[in-house]
Write a protein that holds these residues in place. Structure first.
Motif, PDB file in Angstrom:
ATOM      1  N   VAL A  41       0.843  -1.156  -0.088  1.00  0.00           N
ATOM      2  CA  VAL A  41       0.102  -0.037   0.015  1.00  0.00           C
ATOM      3  C   VAL A  41       0.753   1.268   0.050  1.00  0.00           C
ATOM      4  N   ALA A  42       0.747   2.187  -0.956  1.00  0.00           N
ATOM      5  CA  ALA A  42       1.734   3.132  -1.030  1.00  0.00           C
ATOM      6  C   ALA A  42       0.865   4.532  -1.551  1.00  0.00           C
ATOM      7  N   ASN A  43       1.489   5.417  -1.113  1.00  0.00           N
ATOM      8  CA  ASN A  43       1.188   7.073  -1.320  1.00  0.00           C
ATOM      9  C   ASN A  43       2.398   7.451  -1.969  1.00  0.00           C
ATOM     10  N   TYR A  44       2.498   8.265  -2.876  1.00  0.00           N
ATOM     11  CA  TYR A  44       3.667   8.958  -3.402  1.00  0.00           C
ATOM     12  C   TYR A  44       3.438  10.475  -3.252  1.00  0.00           C
ATOM     13  N   TYR A  45       4.545  11.176  -2.752  1.00  0.00           N
ATOM     14  CA  TYR A  45       4.264  12.495  -2.267  1.00  0.00           C
ATOM     15  C   TYR A  45       5.477  13.470  -2.663  1.00  0.00           C
ATOM     16  N   ALA A  46       5.226  14.561  -2.879  1.00  0.00           N
ATOM     17  CA  ALA A  46       6.424  15.805  -3.142  1.00  0.00           C
ATOM     18  C   ALA A  46       6.108  16.978  -2.699  1.00  0.00           C
ATOM     19  N   TYR A  47       6.717  17.725  -2.319  1.00  0.00           N
ATOM     20  CA  TYR A  47       6.939  19.216  -1.769  1.00  0.00           C
ATOM     21  C   TYR A  47       7.087  20.035  -3.076  1.00  0.00           C
ATOM     22  N   TYR A  48       6.012  21.195  -3.046  1.00  0.00           N
ATOM     23  CA  TYR A  48       6.057  22.130  -4.133  1.00  0.00           C
ATOM     24  C   TYR A  48       6.221  23.567  -3.446  1.00  0.00           C
ATOM     25  N   PRO A  49       6.989  24.696  -4.027  1.00  0.00           N
ATOM     26  CA  PRO A  49       6.708  25.892  -3.348  1.00  0.00           C
ATOM     27  C   PRO A  49       5.649  26.980  -3.870  1.00  0.00           C
ATOM     28  N   VAL A  50       4.579  26.129  -3.665  1.00  0.00           N
ATOM     29  CA  VAL A  50       3.126  26.958  -4.049  1.00  0.00           C
ATOM     30  C   VAL A  50       2.034  26.993  -3.048  1.00  0.00           C
ATOM     31  N   SER A  51       1.262  27.887  -3.298  1.00  0.00           N
ATOM     32  CA  SER A  51       0.095  27.731  -2.217  1.00  0.00           C
ATOM     33  C   SER A  51      -0.799  26.416  -2.400  1.00  0.00           C
ATOM     34  N   ALA A  58      -3.431  23.237 -10.522  1.00  0.00           N
ATOM     35  CA  ALA A  58      -2.428  22.619 -11.501  1.00  0.00           C
ATOM     36  C   ALA A  58      -2.630  20.999 -11.384  1.00  0.00           C
ATOM     37  N   THR A  59      -3.201  20.317 -10.342  1.00  0.00           N
ATOM     38  CA  THR A  59      -3.650  19.191 -10.157  1.00  0.00           C
ATOM     39  C   THR A  59      -4.815  18.841 -11.120  1.00  0.00           C
ATOM     40  N   GLN A  60      -5.540  19.685 -10.973  1.00  0.00           N
ATOM     41  CA  GLN A  60      -6.622  19.367 -12.061  1.00  0.00           C
ATOM     42  C   GLN A  60      -6.390  19.479 -13.743  1.00  0.00           C
ATOM     43  N   ALA A  61      -5.170  20.191 -13.845  1.00  0.00           N
ATOM     44  CA  ALA A  61      -4.647  20.455 -14.968  1.00  0.00           C
ATOM     45  C   ALA A  61      -3.801  19.106 -15.484  1.00  0.00           C
ATOM     46  N   ARG A 125       5.265  14.189 -12.276  1.00  0.00           N
ATOM     47  CA  ARG A 125       5.814  14.679 -13.544  1.00  0.00           C
ATOM     48  C   ARG A 125       4.914  15.798 -14.140  1.00  0.00           C
ATOM     49  N   ALA A 126       3.663  15.372 -14.326  1.00  0.00           N
ATOM     50  CA  ALA A 126       2.663  16.301 -14.990  1.00  0.00           C
ATOM     51  C   ALA A 126       2.638  17.447 -14.191  1.00  0.00           C
ATOM     52  N   LEU A 127       2.304  17.329 -12.969  1.00  0.00           N
ATOM     53  CA  LEU A 127       2.112  18.237 -11.877  1.00  0.00           C
ATOM     54  C   LEU A 127       3.196  19.346 -11.888  1.00  0.00           C
ATOM     55  N   ALA A 128       4.589  18.912 -11.925  1.00  0.00           N
ATOM     56  CA  ALA A 128       5.839  19.670 -11.950  1.00  0.00           C
ATOM     57  C   ALA A 128       5.810  20.551 -13.331  1.00  0.00           C
ATOM     58  N   SER A 129       5.466  19.875 -14.302  1.00  0.00           N
ATOM     59  CA  SER A 129       5.135  20.694 -15.552  1.00  0.00           C
ATOM     60  C   SER A 129       4.219  21.620 -15.705  1.00  0.00           C
ATOM     61  N   GLN A 130       3.036  21.281 -15.055  1.00  0.00           N
ATOM     62  CA  GLN A 130       2.234  22.518 -15.028  1.00  0.00           C
ATOM     63  C   GLN A 130       2.544  23.640 -14.119  1.00  0.00           C
ATOM     64  N   LEU A 131       3.372  23.426 -12.948  1.00  0.00           N
ATOM     65  CA  LEU A 131       3.661  24.414 -11.967  1.00  0.00           C
ATOM     66  C   LEU A 131       5.008  24.965 -12.693  1.00  0.00           C
ATOM     67  N   GLY A 132       5.751  24.461 -13.634  1.00  0.00           N
ATOM     68  CA  GLY A 132       6.695  24.973 -13.840  1.00  0.00           C
ATOM     69  C   GLY A 132       8.231  24.952 -12.942  1.00  0.00           C
ATOM     70  N   MET A 133       7.775  23.799 -12.161  1.00  0.00           N
ATOM     71  CA  MET A 133       9.039  23.873 -11.344  1.00  0.00           C
ATOM     72  C   MET A 133       9.412  22.245 -10.866  1.00  0.00           C
ATOM     73  N   GLN A 134      10.487  21.909 -10.218  1.00  0.00           N
ATOM     74  CA  GLN A 134      10.770  20.691  -9.829  1.00  0.00           C
ATOM     75  C   GLN A 134      10.481  20.411  -8.342  1.00  0.00           C
ATOM     76  N   PRO A 135       9.664  19.532  -8.010  1.00  0.00           N
ATOM     77  CA  PRO A 135       9.494  19.187  -6.541  1.00  0.00           C
ATOM     78  C   PRO A 135      10.707  18.749  -5.908  1.00  0.00           C
TER      79      PRO A 135
END
Length: 165
Positions: A41-51, A58-61, A125-135
């Motif tokens: 059972v796994a969740n994958y997470y990352a931190y982004y410097p955004v609100s 960006a998640t919806q996109a 990866r898609a979220l990082a692309s939408q936000l224009g930054m690396q997590p």
């Protein structure tokens, strides 16, 4: 002589039950194989410097970019949002976005029952692309998570959260 009939009747009654027990054992074994093959059972997470608001948009996109159908969003608390969808395999996709500070959000994705590493990493990866930054896989050192209210129920012990790698 009457005891022989009783013994035969007992054995005859037990034979069908042993088949059911064998089937139960086989089913349990198949479940264990699925657990191992999917990495548990796994969740994958990352931190982004955004609100949280920006991460939510960006998640919806990112959902549409990786083929996840958006199904809705729930504002759990002022600092936490849950976004739900389903992927091409009809697996449930849940993304929790939690504010770690004013402009730092933790984005945690869970796909299906056991987690799906490929879909999870494609989404990140898609979220990082939408936000224009690396997590990052770790929260910035200067960020301490806000105090969370006590949970209503304890989290399952077998659940594992894995940072984006």
């Amino acid at each position: 002589m009457p005891y022989r009939w009783l013994a035969l009747a007992t054995i005859a009654a037990a034979v069908p039950l042993s088949g059911c027990v064998a089937l139960l054992g086989a089913g349990a074994g198949a479940g264990a194989v699925t657990y191992v093959e999917n990495g548990g059972v796994a969740n994958y997470y990352a931190y982004y410097p955004v609100s949280v608001a920006r991460a939510s948009q960006a998640t919806q996109a990112a959902f549409s970019q990786v083929g996840i159908q958006y199904q809705g969003m729930i504002q759990k608390t002022p600092s936490e949002v849950m976004i739900e969808g389903s992927d091409a395999k009809a697996q449930r996709v849940k993304v929790n976005i939690t504010s770690m500070a004013t402009d730092v959000s933790k984005v945690n994705i869970r796909v299906g029952t056991f987690g799906d590493k490929t879909v999870s990493l494609d989404f990140q990866r898609a979220l990082a692309s939408q936000l224009g930054m690396q997590p990052t896989a770790q929260a910035p050192a200067s960020v301490t998570p806000p105090a969370a209210p006590a949970p209503a129920a304890p989290a399952p012990q077998e659940q594992q959260t894995i940072p984006l790698q």
